[in-house]
Enzyme design. Structure first.
Site, PDB file in Angstrom:
ATOM      1  CG  PHE A 138      -1.900   1.207   1.090  1.00  0.00           C
ATOM      2  CD1 PHE A 138      -3.020   1.127   0.262  1.00  0.00           C
ATOM      3  CD2 PHE A 138      -1.639   2.404   1.737  1.00  0.00           C
ATOM      4  CE1 PHE A 138      -3.869   2.217   0.100  1.00  0.00           C
ATOM      5  CE2 PHE A 138      -2.486   3.495   1.577  1.00  0.00           C
ATOM      6  CZ  PHE A 138      -3.596   3.403   0.765  1.00  0.00           C
ATOM      7  CG  ASP A 223       5.508   3.445   1.977  1.00  0.00           C
ATOM      8  OD1 ASP A 223       5.470   4.025   3.086  1.00  0.00           O
ATOM      9  OD2 ASP A 223       4.538   3.395   1.200  1.00  0.00           O
ATOM     10  CE  LYS A 252      -1.288   5.948   7.344  1.00  0.00           C
ATOM     11  NZ  LYS A 252      -0.895   5.058   6.259  1.00  0.00           N
TER      12      LYS A 252
END
Ligand SMILES: *Cc1c(COP(=O)(O)O)cnc(C)c1O
Length: 396
Positions: A138, A223, A252
């Site tokens: 993702f 990532d 995040k």
């Protein structure tokens, strides 16, 4: 407003990309949330790994208040002191040399994709632009990042996908090497796939990717949107595996809830971005970078990566104890990124947990995922495990 009133208004005016929901939180403190009807919850989802310090950490709140009263935004036409300070903090705590700031994880990955292509062209491999990504990954929801995200469910209806991405199974080095061609410029991987089901790498996998990248002159991009900021027990996830990538993306938990993303890179690669090649209006503005620096300092000062290991092991142990009684397959993950893998559909269990006051989420149908704040204590873990057990007893 009551939850029902908020729901009615949201349903009438907001495009329904997130589906039907029955909760609206209006207040948070530490690992706890309160909904609009006054009910209290223990938050083991942490805004999808955003609230690493819990809700409304006093130091972050103070930093935001102070900066908001001083200067919110100017532009990257000018130097920004809090942005420079944040970049120094990130560089000092990593093996990277230079940073670029944006507003989200997807944008950080966009920056990395552009940088990898540009650097490869600049180094003379002018026909190489393909990036290898992993099944069940993702990477975000922009066109480039859904293409990088090797899950067809995110592509349907948006075709054609962007050119230049190739998919291989996660954790399989041979398939990765077989996919490398003269066109390949980079490998993009999450150290642990979180959205994809809390899939952890085998020993040697990330090191193997590093070796493939060295051998074939590829940019290795990690990532770390979910794995950075102490969650795995080290400040960056890569430090837990002893494998240094060339580029790191993060977002995040970086801003404790204010929207900020960052891309970090080794100097030689980073220098392919020159004036005019990339930009973001809000990128690294005074407000978000002040919040992010305070977040990082708090994680370091309070040794929260160490606490993440302790509490993560305690949580995993507590969940494993339920294995004899309920159809549990395994507990996966590292630090405070944990997945409880069920033999049965985990969605009704997640729903029951929320009803019983524990916020969690079901990923990939069978996995209950836990991303609590890093500053939880043993009491919070016990409270969470008790609610999971109670919920399983009620559902199964
Ligand atoms: C959440 C996430 C993203 C996307 O971040 P956004 O801020 O939603 O754009 C990218 N990569 C990983 C690993 C993520 O967990």
């Amino acid at each position: 407003m009551t939850t029902a009133e908020i729901k009615a208004m949201a349903t009438e005016y907001i495009i329904n990309t997130y589906g039907d929901r029955n909760l609206a939180f209006v207040k948070g403190e530490g690992p706890y949330l309160w909904d609009a009807d006054g009910k209290k919850y223990l938050d083991f989802l942490g805004g999808l790994a955003v609230n690493g310090l819990g809700h409304c950490h006093p130091k972050v709140v103070a930093a935001i208040r102070e900066q908001a009263g001083k200067l919110l935004h100017t532009s990257n036409l000018y130097y920004i002191q809090p942005q420079a300070e944040l970049a120094k903090l990130l560089v000092d705590n990593s093996d990277m040399d230079l940073c670029f700031f944006c507003n989200s994880g997807a944008e950080a990955n966009e920056a990395a994709i552009k940088l990898a292509r540009k650097y490869t062209k600049d180094s003379g491999r002018t026909d190489a632009y393909e990036i290898i990504t992993m099944e069940n990954s993702f990477h975000g929801r922009t066109m480039a990042t859904i293409t990088a995200t090797a899950q067809t469910k995110y592509h349907v209806g948006f075709e054609p996908m962007l050119e230049g991405f190739k998919y291989v199974p996660f954790d399989e080095l041979e398939a990765t090497e077989a996919a490398i061609s003269a066109k390949t410029c980079a490998i993009l991987v999450e150290p642990i796939q979180s959205e994809g089901g809390v899939n952890i790498p085998s020993d040697g996998y990330l090191q193997g990717l590093r070796e493939l990248c060295d051998k074939h002159e590829l940019v290795l991009i990690f990532d770390e949107v979910q794995t950075a900021m102490g969650r795995l027990g080290t400040f960056f996830g890569y430090q837990s595996y002893g494998v240094v990538p060339d580029v790191i993306t993060m977002a995040k938990a970086l801003g404790s809830g204010v929207p900020i993303g960052a891309m970090l890179a080794k100097r030689e690669i980073a220098e392919s971005f020159v004036p005019g090649t990339h930009a973001a209006t809000f990128g690294g503005n005074p407000l978000v970078t002040a919040a992010a620096s305070t977040t990082i300092q708090t994680i370091l000062e309070e040794n929260l990566a160490v606490n993440a290991v302790k509490m993560g092991n305690y949580l995993a142990g507590g969940l494993m104890e339920l294995k004899g009684k309920y159809p549990i397959k395994e507990v996966r993950g590292k630090g405070l990124l944990r997945g409880l893998v069920m033999e049965v559909d985990a969605k009704p269990i997640a729903a029951k947990c929320i009803e019983n006051g524990l916020v969690t989420i079901c990923t990939n149908d069978y996995v209950l995922r836990f991303l609590p704040p890093l500053n939880i204590n043993a009491g919070h873990v016990e409270e969470a495990v008790d609610i999971v057990e109670k919920s399983m007893a009620e559902v199964l």
